[in-house]
Write a protein that holds these residues in place. Structure first.
Motif, PDB file in Angstrom:
ATOM      1  N   ARG A  59      29.476  39.622  42.078  1.00 24.32           N
ATOM      2  CA  ARG A  59      29.322  38.908  40.779  1.00 24.32           C
ATOM      3  C   ARG A  59      27.781  38.057  41.305  1.00 24.32           C
ATOM      4  O   ARG A  59      28.036  37.692  42.312  1.00 24.32           O
ATOM      5  CB  ARG A  59      29.857  38.064  39.969  1.00 24.32           C
ATOM      6  N   VAL A 113      34.694  48.699  35.279  1.00 29.54           N
ATOM      7  CA  VAL A 113      35.125  47.365  35.167  1.00 29.54           C
ATOM      8  C   VAL A 113      33.562  46.561  36.720  1.00 29.54           C
ATOM      9  O   VAL A 113      34.155  47.723  37.681  1.00 29.54           O
ATOM     10  CB  VAL A 113      36.232  47.685  36.148  1.00 29.54           C
ATOM     11  N   SER A 115      30.422  44.038  38.483  1.00 25.46           N
ATOM     12  CA  SER A 115      30.482  43.169  39.292  1.00 25.46           C
ATOM     13  C   SER A 115      29.320  42.926  38.472  1.00 25.46           C
ATOM     14  O   SER A 115      28.490  41.047  38.658  1.00 25.46           O
ATOM     15  CB  SER A 115      30.129  42.837  40.274  1.00 25.46           C
ATOM     16  N   VAL A 137      33.916  45.801  31.220  1.00 20.48           N
ATOM     17  CA  VAL A 137      34.236  44.998  31.448  1.00 20.48           C
ATOM     18  C   VAL A 137      32.467  44.259  32.073  1.00 20.48           C
ATOM     19  O   VAL A 137      32.919  45.261  33.378  1.00 20.48           O
ATOM     20  CB  VAL A 137      35.596  44.776  32.239  1.00 20.48           C
ATOM     21  N   THR A 138      32.346  43.425  32.132  1.00 21.12           N
ATOM     22  CA  THR A 138      30.953  43.424  32.533  1.00 21.12           C
ATOM     23  C   THR A 138      31.123  41.535  32.973  1.00 21.12           C
ATOM     24  O   THR A 138      32.043  40.935  33.312  1.00 21.12           O
ATOM     25  CB  THR A 138      30.160  43.350  31.995  1.00 21.12           C
ATOM     26  N   VAL A 142      34.632  37.643  32.613  1.00 24.60           N
ATOM     27  CA  VAL A 142      35.744  37.226  33.316  1.00 24.60           C
ATOM     28  C   VAL A 142      35.825  36.266  34.195  1.00 24.60           C
ATOM     29  O   VAL A 142      34.498  35.449  34.033  1.00 24.60           O
ATOM     30  CB  VAL A 142      36.599  38.573  34.714  1.00 24.60           C
ATOM     31  N   GLY A 145      35.114  36.984  39.234  1.00 22.70           N
ATOM     32  CA  GLY A 145      34.639  38.114  39.785  1.00 22.70           C
ATOM     33  C   GLY A 145      35.930  38.584  41.478  1.00 22.70           C
ATOM     34  O   GLY A 145      36.358  38.535  41.510  1.00 22.70           O
ATOM     35  N   GLY A 151      39.225  41.622  35.978  1.00 18.90           N
ATOM     36  CA  GLY A 151      38.933  42.536  35.802  1.00 18.90           C
ATOM     37  C   GLY A 151      39.001  43.713  35.171  1.00 18.90           C
ATOM     38  O   GLY A 151      39.276  44.332  34.365  1.00 18.90           O
ATOM     39  N   LYS A 154      42.190  43.512  32.866  1.00 19.96           N
ATOM     40  CA  LYS A 154      41.709  43.228  31.582  1.00 19.96           C
ATOM     41  C   LYS A 154      41.493  44.620  30.492  1.00 19.96           C
ATOM     42  O   LYS A 154      41.374  45.029  29.686  1.00 19.96           O
ATOM     43  CB  LYS A 154      40.568  42.192  31.354  1.00 19.96           C
TER      44      LYS A 154
END
Length: 215
Positions: A59, A113, A115, A137-138, A142, A145, A151, A154
């Motif tokens: 991220r 999924v 970052s 899922v960004t 979350v 990271g 991530g 999820k």
């Protein structure tokens, strides 16, 4: 003399769902990432090489925090970097075979999924001509990271399955570690890899060279 054709990777067991990383995995955004982080590093008197060595697959806020300028607002600096990334899509292209593979997958059997933040993900998918999945899922979804497995865990849950029934495609060490820690099988895509490394999992050039089945 022509180079030998890379072998096809045949995965031995079927999966219930497929989870994709984005940058370096579904699309090649290396040119943009390089431009943006070099600009950010120069603006703060940093050498860009150490930043580039660890930023891939993580991220933005985690990278900014790792190279924080004393007294700087980490969240504001992260927003500046993300704004530059959203504004710059020159040179973004899909990884070979990615669009064709996604088109064959049921919409409720695959997820992204990444970052990247949601706005950046949508921008880059559009630039590469790739569809938007029903499950994404960004970064902002979350608490931790990659390489944290949150991530991928999820995404599996949102698709109604468990991580051990999922196949993950990744390209960076942080993402590969996240997928493996989640309990997924992981395949590394090498077509847009910025730095050589040993992935510790099966690897393949692109999606034209891999075969697997869903159940």
């Amino acid at each position: 003399m022509s180079s030998p054709t890379p072998p096809i990777l045949h995965l031995p067991r079927p999966y219930q769902a497929v989870l994709f990383d984005m940058d370096g995995t579904l699309l090649d955004s290396r040119a943009v990432v390089d431009r943006v982080w070099r600009h950010w590093a120069a603006s703060h008197g940093h050498d860009s090489a150490p930043i580039m060595a660890v930023s891939h697959g993580r991220r933005t806020i985690d990278t900014v925090r790792a190279f924080a300028i004393p007294g700087a607002d980490v969240e504001e600096e992260s927003r500046k970097v993300e704004a530059m990334e959203i504004a710059d899509v020159e040179g973004i292209v899909a990884i070979a075979g990615a669009k064709e593979l996604i088109s064959r997958l049921p919409s409720d059997r695959w997820a992204l999924v990444t970052s990247a933040g949601r706005e950046l993900a949508l921008r880059r998918l559009a630039a590469a001509g790739l569809p938007v999945p029903s499950v994404m899922v960004t970064a902002e979804m979350v608490a931790y990271g990659k390489p944290d497995p949150e991530g991928y865990q999820k995404a599996a849950r949102l698709l109604g399955t468990t991580p051990d029934q999922c196949l993950v495609f990744e390209d960076a060490p942080a993402g590969i570690e996240a997928g493996r820690r989640a309990g997924c099988d992981v395949v590394a895509i090498t077509a847009a890899r910025p730095h050589p490394f040993e992935p510790g999992c099966p690897e393949v050039l692109d999606y034209t060279r891999v075969q697997f089945a869903l159940v």
